[in-house]
Design a protein around this motif. Structure first.
Motif, PDB file in Angstrom:
ATOM      1  N   LEU A  91       0.978  -1.099  -0.015  1.00  0.00           N
ATOM      2  CA  LEU A  91      -0.022  -0.045   0.234  1.00  0.00           C
ATOM      3  C   LEU A  91       0.928   1.230   0.179  1.00  0.00           C
ATOM      4  O   LEU A  91       0.614   2.254  -0.763  1.00  0.00           O
ATOM      5  CB  LEU A  91      -0.939   0.086   1.222  1.00  0.00           C
ATOM      6  N   PHE A  92       1.876   1.411   0.920  1.00  0.00           N
ATOM      7  CA  PHE A  92       2.877   2.238   0.979  1.00  0.00           C
ATOM      8  C   PHE A  92       3.503   2.447  -0.758  1.00  0.00           C
ATOM      9  O   PHE A  92       3.560   3.856  -1.068  1.00  0.00           O
ATOM     10  CB  PHE A  92       3.950   2.359   1.646  1.00  0.00           C
ATOM     11  N   ALA A  93       4.073   1.602  -1.313  1.00  0.00           N
ATOM     12  CA  ALA A  93       4.699   1.631  -2.748  1.00  0.00           C
ATOM     13  C   ALA A  93       3.459   2.040  -3.491  1.00  0.00           C
ATOM     14  O   ALA A  93       3.784   3.042  -4.261  1.00  0.00           O
ATOM     15  CB  ALA A  93       4.832   0.293  -3.092  1.00  0.00           C
ATOM     16  N   GLY A  94       2.285   1.369  -3.471  1.00  0.00           N
ATOM     17  CA  GLY A  94       0.962   1.963  -4.245  1.00  0.00           C
ATOM     18  C   GLY A  94       0.922   3.731  -3.881  1.00  0.00           C
ATOM     19  O   GLY A  94       0.839   4.468  -4.974  1.00  0.00           O
ATOM     20  N   LEU A  95       0.801   4.254  -2.803  1.00  0.00           N
ATOM     21  CA  LEU A  95       0.763   5.481  -2.509  1.00  0.00           C
ATOM     22  C   LEU A  95       2.132   6.489  -3.276  1.00  0.00           C
ATOM     23  O   LEU A  95       1.734   7.464  -3.793  1.00  0.00           O
ATOM     24  CB  LEU A  95       0.774   5.874  -1.089  1.00  0.00           C
ATOM     25  N   VAL A  96       3.128   5.863  -2.969  1.00  0.00           N
ATOM     26  CA  VAL A  96       4.286   6.410  -3.836  1.00  0.00           C
ATOM     27  C   VAL A  96       4.330   6.678  -5.466  1.00  0.00           C
ATOM     28  O   VAL A  96       4.459   7.813  -5.688  1.00  0.00           O
ATOM     29  CB  VAL A  96       5.575   5.859  -3.407  1.00  0.00           C
ATOM     30  N   LEU A  97       3.779   5.567  -5.763  1.00  0.00           N
ATOM     31  CA  LEU A  97       3.383   5.569  -7.135  1.00  0.00           C
ATOM     32  C   LEU A  97       2.360   6.340  -7.577  1.00  0.00           C
ATOM     33  O   LEU A  97       2.426   7.309  -8.760  1.00  0.00           O
ATOM     34  CB  LEU A  97       3.073   4.210  -7.760  1.00  0.00           C
ATOM     35  N   LEU A  98       1.658   6.743  -6.673  1.00  0.00           N
ATOM     36  CA  LEU A  98       0.292   7.538  -7.053  1.00  0.00           C
ATOM     37  C   LEU A  98       0.908   8.973  -7.124  1.00  0.00           C
ATOM     38  O   LEU A  98       0.535   9.753  -7.734  1.00  0.00           O
ATOM     39  CB  LEU A  98      -0.979   7.305  -6.140  1.00  0.00           C
ATOM     40  N   ALA A  99       1.853   9.140  -6.104  1.00  0.00           N
ATOM     41  CA  ALA A  99       2.150  10.568  -6.087  1.00  0.00           C
ATOM     42  C   ALA A  99       3.008  10.865  -7.255  1.00  0.00           C
ATOM     43  O   ALA A  99       2.782  11.996  -7.906  1.00  0.00           O
ATOM     44  CB  ALA A  99       3.025  10.486  -4.618  1.00  0.00           C
ATOM     45  N   GLY A 100       3.739   9.897  -7.622  1.00  0.00           N
ATOM     46  CA  GLY A 100       4.511  10.115  -8.880  1.00  0.00           C
ATOM     47  C   GLY A 100       3.857  10.463 -10.075  1.00  0.00           C
ATOM     48  O   GLY A 100       3.937  11.235 -11.220  1.00  0.00           O
ATOM     49  N   ALA A 101       2.539   9.652 -10.212  1.00  0.00           N
ATOM     50  CA  ALA A 101       1.582   9.648 -11.164  1.00  0.00           C
ATOM     51  C   ALA A 101       1.138  11.152 -11.249  1.00  0.00           C
ATOM     52  O   ALA A 101       0.953  11.829 -12.439  1.00  0.00           O
ATOM     53  CB  ALA A 101       0.521   8.741 -11.233  1.00  0.00           C
ATOM     54  N   LEU A 102       0.744  11.675 -10.309  1.00  0.00           N
ATOM     55  CA  LEU A 102      -0.025  13.036 -10.129  1.00  0.00           C
ATOM     56  C   LEU A 102       1.079  14.086 -10.497  1.00  0.00           C
ATOM     57  O   LEU A 102       0.710  15.130 -11.037  1.00  0.00           O
ATOM     58  CB  LEU A 102      -0.569  13.178  -8.613  1.00  0.00           C
ATOM     59  N   TRP A 103       2.416  14.065  -9.909  1.00  0.00           N
ATOM     60  CA  TRP A 103       3.312  14.873 -10.095  1.00  0.00           C
ATOM     61  C   TRP A 103       3.896  15.068 -11.624  1.00  0.00           C
ATOM     62  O   TRP A 103       4.023  16.033 -12.072  1.00  0.00           O
ATOM     63  CB  TRP A 103       4.580  14.662  -9.062  1.00  0.00           C
ATOM     64  N   TRP A 104       4.134  14.034 -12.306  1.00  0.00           N
ATOM     65  CA  TRP A 104       4.825  13.998 -13.396  1.00  0.00           C
ATOM     66  C   TRP A 104       3.434  13.526 -14.613  1.00  0.00           C
ATOM     67  O   TRP A 104       3.909  13.516 -15.625  1.00  0.00           O
ATOM     68  CB  TRP A 104       5.704  12.766 -13.603  1.00  0.00           C
ATOM     69  N   ASP A 105       2.398  13.356 -14.353  1.00  0.00           N
ATOM     70  CA  ASP A 105       1.074  13.176 -15.344  1.00  0.00           C
ATOM     71  C   ASP A 105       1.518  11.930 -16.066  1.00  0.00           C
ATOM     72  O   ASP A 105       1.537  12.286 -17.452  1.00  0.00           O
ATOM     73  CB  ASP A 105       1.046  14.359 -16.099  1.00  0.00           C
ATOM     74  N   LEU A 106       1.938  10.844 -15.490  1.00  0.00           N
ATOM     75  CA  LEU A 106       2.170   9.662 -16.351  1.00  0.00           C
ATOM     76  C   LEU A 106       1.225   8.516 -16.332  1.00  0.00           C
ATOM     77  O   LEU A 106       0.899   8.123 -15.317  1.00  0.00           O
ATOM     78  CB  LEU A 106       3.738   9.037 -16.157  1.00  0.00           C
ATOM     79  N   LEU A 107       0.740   8.073 -17.380  1.00  0.00           N
ATOM     80  CA  LEU A 107      -0.204   6.961 -17.338  1.00  0.00           C
ATOM     81  C   LEU A 107       0.447   5.682 -16.592  1.00  0.00           C
ATOM     82  O   LEU A 107      -0.246   4.871 -16.269  1.00  0.00           O
ATOM     83  CB  LEU A 107      -0.725   6.677 -18.685  1.00  0.00           C
ATOM     84  N   SER A 108       1.539   5.349 -17.114  1.00  0.00           N
ATOM     85  CA  SER A 108       2.466   4.110 -16.826  1.00  0.00           C
ATOM     86  C   SER A 108       2.105   4.115 -15.208  1.00  0.00           C
ATOM     87  O   SER A 108       2.098   2.954 -14.748  1.00  0.00           O
ATOM     88  CB  SER A 108       3.646   4.274 -17.350  1.00  0.00           C
ATOM     89  N   LEU A 109       2.704   5.248 -14.336  1.00  0.00           N
ATOM     90  CA  LEU A 109       2.498   5.185 -13.201  1.00  0.00           C
ATOM     91  C   LEU A 109       1.149   4.976 -12.543  1.00  0.00           C
ATOM     92  O   LEU A 109       1.097   4.506 -11.455  1.00  0.00           O
ATOM     93  CB  LEU A 109       3.313   6.574 -12.578  1.00  0.00           C
ATOM     94  N   VAL A 110       0.212   5.569 -13.189  1.00  0.00           N
ATOM     95  CA  VAL A 110      -1.206   5.286 -12.669  1.00  0.00           C
ATOM     96  C   VAL A 110      -1.712   3.862 -12.808  1.00  0.00           C
ATOM     97  O   VAL A 110      -2.163   3.076 -12.004  1.00  0.00           O
ATOM     98  CB  VAL A 110      -2.056   6.105 -13.806  1.00  0.00           C
ATOM     99  N   VAL A 111      -1.245   3.131 -13.921  1.00  0.00           N
ATOM    100  CA  VAL A 111      -1.334   1.710 -14.159  1.00  0.00           C
ATOM    101  C   VAL A 111      -0.352   0.837 -13.020  1.00  0.00           C
ATOM    102  O   VAL A 111      -1.125  -0.106 -12.332  1.00  0.00           O
ATOM    103  CB  VAL A 111      -0.704   1.171 -15.431  1.00  0.00           C
ATOM    104  N   LEU A 112       0.636   1.353 -12.589  1.00  0.00           N
ATOM    105  CA  LEU A 112       1.261   0.482 -11.684  1.00  0.00           C
ATOM    106  C   LEU A 112       0.923   1.056 -10.373  1.00  0.00           C
ATOM    107  O   LEU A 112       0.860   0.214  -9.306  1.00  0.00           O
ATOM    108  CB  LEU A 112       3.100   1.247 -11.599  1.00  0.00           C
TER     109      LEU A 112
END
Length: 397
Positions: A284-305
């Motif tokens: 869950l923590f890793a998912g939260l970090v990835l979500l933060a990256g997706a929001l910050w860099w606007d990357l679809l790949s990070l949303v999927v991850l």
């Protein structure tokens, strides 16, 4: 041997009924953008409409979460299918916000009746010695059904006519078929009491459950909070920030989180309940970090991850929590205790979701999401460290 086959067949059929009901609760997820265009409401209203469902679930769990312990599993589940059918009719008739609120509330009432009762029912229909596998069937039906809802609605909305109507007509037909299946399954509650004996539950636990319930509830809350925010705002984020307007893609991204949760639940059988809870918190923590990256860099790949990693962590934490609580509960209180666990879990998809909706105005979607991520990261890290220091112990399967 024949008895075992019959038991597993009944267990799987009841799980399929469970999945159909839960699919209806996420069916509107990829359609909210279309409703926004049609009715002209804000992103805050999207989160409020989403949270109305959670309030319906919590209300039923508190007022009648123990109903199936008294009147039997089948009558409660048939009532839940009835609410699901009326919810679908509300969406079919929707010509304004009031219909959406009514549909989501009725969907929440349906899920509230199903969560504790259906989980207990699936486990009770399984052959003797199959508690662990039956728990997986129940949790997989729950999360798998939740994943099928947005996937079905997204595909139909994108590639079939009547995008705001056909998904609910299909679900209505599935609910009718599920009712017929349920009527052919046996009742598992031997000593039934009148409906009048059902009373609203005060938050309370049998003494033997208390040590297990605390850490299990924390993990469940964080996992459902991540799912709540991800499913309520990700379609808007995909459309507004990433330019993804395909409803099937939007539904698939949301569905991936729930399907990954099912995979995480399957992994619990390998790693064990005690280890699955802290490992789930790590996911869950890793998912939260990835979500933060997706929001910050606007990357679809990070949303999927985010969907895959966060869903995997949520599944491990949730099945571990449910198994631990179910094994520790006395049989005559099992559905009530499971319902209380779901009260805490669904609290995670109400207050945080509305909080994000409130913050969207002043901070924007990305800023509101980052505030949510920071709060949930602190909570999930605290839970993870607690579980490492005091691992949950369960009886052998």
């Amino acid at each position: 041997m024949d008895g075992d086959r019959r038991g597993w067949r009944q267990c799987l059929l009841s799980g399929a009924v469970f999945a159909v009901c839960m699919a209806g609760t996420t069916l509107p997820t990829p359609l909210y953008g279309l409703y926004q265009e049609k009715f002209g409401f804000s992103e805050l209203m999207v989160t409020v409409v989403y949270a109305v469902y959670a309030f319906g679930v919590i209300g039923v769990l508190l007022l009648a979460g123990n109903a199936s312990d008294a009147v039997g599993r089948r009558p409660v589940l048939l009532a839940g299918l009835g609410f699901a059918a009326v919810s679908a009719v509300c969406f079919l008739c929707a010509d304004g916000m009031a219909w959406l609120y009514a549909g989501r509330l009725l969907s929440g009432l349906s899920a509230g009746l199903f969560t504790g009762a259906a989980t207990a029912y699936v486990m009770e229909l399984a052959p003797y010695g199959g508690v662990s596998r039956a728990t997986f069937v129940a949790t997989a039906a729950n999360m798998g059904g939740l994943g099928c809802g947005p996937l079905l609605a997204g595909v139909l909305a994108q590639y079939a006519p009547w995008p705001l109507y056909l998904p609910f007509a299909v679900h209505l037909a599935l609910v009718a078929g599920s009712a017929l299946v349920l009527l052919r399954l046996p009742e598992t509650v031997g000593e039934r009491r009148p409906l009048g004996t059902v009373r609203p539950q005060r938050p309370g636990l049998p003494p033997q459950v208390r040590a297990v319930f605390g850490p299990a509830a924390i993990a469940s809350f964080v996992g459902f909070a991540l799912f709540g925010v991800f499913t309520s705002v990700s379609p808007a984020f995909l459309a507004e920030s990433l330019g993804v307007h395909n409803h099937a893609v939007s539904g698939l991204v949301v569905a991936l989180a729930f399907f990954a949760s099912t995979a995480g639940q399957l992994a619990v059988g390998r790693v064990g309940v005690a280890r699955s809870l802290p490992l789930g918190c790590a996911g869950l923590f890793a998912g939260l970090v990835l979500l933060a990256g997706a929001l910050w860099w606007d990357l679809l790949s990070l949303v999927v991850l985010t969907a895959l990693v966060g869903g995997l962590g949520q599944g491990m934490a949730f099945r571990g929590a449910l198994t631990a609580v179910a094994q520790a509960s006395p049989p005559d209180r099992r559905a009530a205790v499971i319902s209380l666990l779901f009260v805490v879990a669904y609290g995670g998809i109400s207050v945080p979701v509305i909080g994000v909706g409130v913050l969207v105005g002043p901070l924007g979607l990305e800023g509101a999401g980052l505030v949510f991520i920071a709060c949930m990261a602190v909570l999930v890290l605290s839970a993870g460290f607690y579980l490492l220091r005091r691992p949950v112990r369960t009886a052998g399967n």
